[in-house]
Design an enzyme around this catalytic site. Structure first.
Site, PDB file in Angstrom:
ATOM      1  N   GLY A   1      -7.762  -1.772   0.613  1.00  0.00           N
ATOM      2  CA  GLY A   1      -6.947  -2.921   0.953  1.00  0.00           C
ATOM      3  C   GLY A   1      -6.969  -3.942  -0.161  1.00  0.00           C
TER       4      GLY A   1
ATOM      5  N   GLY B   1     -10.115   4.377   2.526  1.00  0.00           N
ATOM      6  CA  GLY B   1      -9.033   3.411   2.562  1.00  0.00           C
ATOM      7  C   GLY B   1      -9.250   2.325   1.536  1.00  0.00           C
TER       8      GLY B   1
ATOM      9  CG  ASP C   1      -7.302  -8.020  11.846  1.00  0.00           C
ATOM     10  OD1 ASP C   1      -6.091  -8.144  12.145  1.00  0.00           O
ATOM     11  OD2 ASP C   1      -7.698  -7.375  10.861  1.00  0.00           O
TER      12      ASP C   1
ATOM     13  CE  LYS D   1     -15.020  -2.537   5.588  1.00  0.00           C
ATOM     14  NZ  LYS D   1     -14.678  -3.272   6.836  1.00  0.00           N
TER      15      LYS D   1
END
EC number: 2.7.11.1
Length: 495
Positions: free
Chosen positions: A55, A53, A187, A77
């Protein structure tokens, strides 16, 4: 094995067949991107194999940890800010990235439904394109092999009340632990809740966590404008103090999405300034509906004060303040969704991680099938071309077979060394066809001439048809081999 380059703007997939050998994989010092020379083995041990992914401030990769007995998967990450950010915004984003590492180290090893932190490190590398040195930051955490609840609803539709109640209960237990350490997640949303292959629920993405140090779990500082649109309560969107009740509000909105499959914008009546989620076709028991309504109240003090209190009510207790009235109102959710980190694995479809990853399993899982088949087709046609040329020039069987053998060995060696890839093979075949067209004597093998006469085709067209047949034969052979290999691997992993 294919390794992804993590340099922003490159993302080249680099193939290293020798890394399919476990011994080579664990002893090689480093491999570099063939395009930008970026180190591919991060911190000397983590090998990115798939982009999970991306972002606004980061990218997440599925990686192998080569220094573990089972070659386990993990999530790497990378802090990767995009857009026009000033220095203050960059500093804030980096501090949030570092905070996630600190929180995971503090919480992950103490709770089995929060991913563990494996590593956090910077990486300084030269950029040959600019001549300058770049600095990147990486966070390595546990890989959860499953599917996030947002994708579950998108794929299968809304969950039943029993399933939602289970999710709510599990999340309340996790939040009870998180809040007990003095942290607020900030979140909570369906894409940050993941259920693994065994059905265990995990809470992901701790990039927005804030420490609560004042009042009843409140932060003594204002909240930064970091939240997900529709899930954040009024106090968070206004940049005010956050509380455990802030997470509970977002959890209630998450439950509405799981029950209805609709977003907060679809369920919130902005004209009347209230939630309007109880539709006639939605069957939800009154006790659960009352709990959700109270969690959606606009003022934190009117909600349940803690996850433990909500659990007590769900288990038949009364809590401290009774039930919230139906149709509880809340300020219109407005603001900007500033999502700091991608969900580690939510953007990836469920993966079936092998029980004992190793040389064979990694070769099977990471094999670029279409690329292999296409390159196999080009190789098959090239072998036919050169076979016809060899026999045409040297009718003696022994000589022609020897030349063809050397050509085959040369092509295989060149592909293994990555001197010949798809582009080079296309060029080689094109040049071979041009040579056959320019020098008719290269395609005068009697059997080809005889076949061309029978088909009433030009000799060159017949040669190309033969090459296509060779390509199809090679592709079929490779496809059959891959199918057998995958079936064998599937059987072995279930033993």
């Amino acid at each position: 094995m294919d390794l992804l380059c993590t340099r922003p703007g490159c993302a080249r997939l680099n193939s290293f067949p020798d890394l399919d050998n476990r011994n080579t994989l664990q002893t090689v010092q480093q491999r570099f991107c063939t395009s930008c020379r970026m180190p591919l083995i991060l911190a000397g041990r983590y090998l990115p194999v798939k982009l999970l992914g991306q972002g606004g401030f980061g990218a997440a990769y599925l990686a192998l940890d080569r220094f573990t007995p089972t070659m386990r998967f993990c999530v790497v990450k990378q802090f990767q800010p995009s857009g026009n950010l000033n220095q203050e915004q960059l500093d804030l984003a980096l501090s949030l990235f570092e905070r996630e590492a600190v929180v995971l180290e503090k919480l992950g090893n103490r709770h089995d439904q929060i991913p563990d932190l494996f590593a956090y490190f910077p990486l300084l590398v030269d950029d040959p394109r600019t001549g300058k040195q770049d600095q990147f930051f990486y966070l390595v955490q546990e890989f959860i092999n499953g599917q996030d609840l947002e994708k579950t609803v998108e794929k299968h539709g809304p969950l039943s009340e029993a399933e939602v109640r289970w999710v709510l209960t599990e999340m309340l237990k996790i939040l009870s632990f998180v809040h007990g350490t003095g942290a607020i997640h900030r979140d909570i949303k369906p894409s940050n809740l993941m259920r693994d292959q065994e059905g265990k629920l995990y809470l992901l993405d701790f990039g927005a966590v804030k420490q609560a140090t004042a009042g009843v779990g409140a932060s003594n500082e204002g909240s930064t404008g970091i939240y997900s649109m529709g899930f954040a309560p009024p106090e968070q969107m206004a940049g005010n103090q956050v509380y455990p009740a802030t997470d509970l509000y977002a959890l209630a909105v998450t439950c509405l999405y799981l029950l209805t499959g609709k977003t907060a914008q679809d369920l919130y009546d902005a004209y009347h300034n209230q939630w309007n989620w109880r539709s006639p076709g939605l069957k939800v028991s009154q006790p659960l509906a009352d709990v959700i309504d109270r969690l959606l109240l606009p003022t934190p003090k009117d909600r349940y004060a803690s996850a433990e209190e909500v659990l007590a009510v769900l288990n038949g207790g009364k809590g401290n303040q009774g039930k919230a009235p139906p149709g509880a109102t809340v300020s219109t959710p407005q603001g900007t969704n500033t999502q700091i980190q991608p969900t580690p694995a939510s953007s990836a479809s469920p993966l079936t991680a092998p029980k004992t990853p190793g040389k064979i399993s990694q070769a099977v899982q990471n094999l670029p099938v279409l690329k292999v088949l296409f390159q196999g087709a080009l190789t098959g046609s090239a072998l036919v071309f050169w076979g016809i040329i060899a026999v045409s020039l040297f009718p003696q069987t022994n000589i022609s077979l020897g030349i063809l053998g050397m050509v085959v060995a040369g092509i295989i060696l060149a592909q293994f060394k990555r001197w010949l890839e798809v582009t080079e093979m296309l060029s080689l075949n094109t040049l071979t066809i041009l040579a056959l067209l320019a020098v008719p004597g290269l395609s005068r093998w009697p059997k080809i001439v005889e076949l061309a006469t029978q088909l009433d085709f030009p000799v060159l067209v017949t040669v190309i048809i033969a090459a296509i047949a060779g390509a199809i034969a090679v592709v079929a052979t490779i496809a059959l081999f891959l199918l057998i290999l995958k079936l064998l691997f599937a059987v072995l992993t279930r033993v």
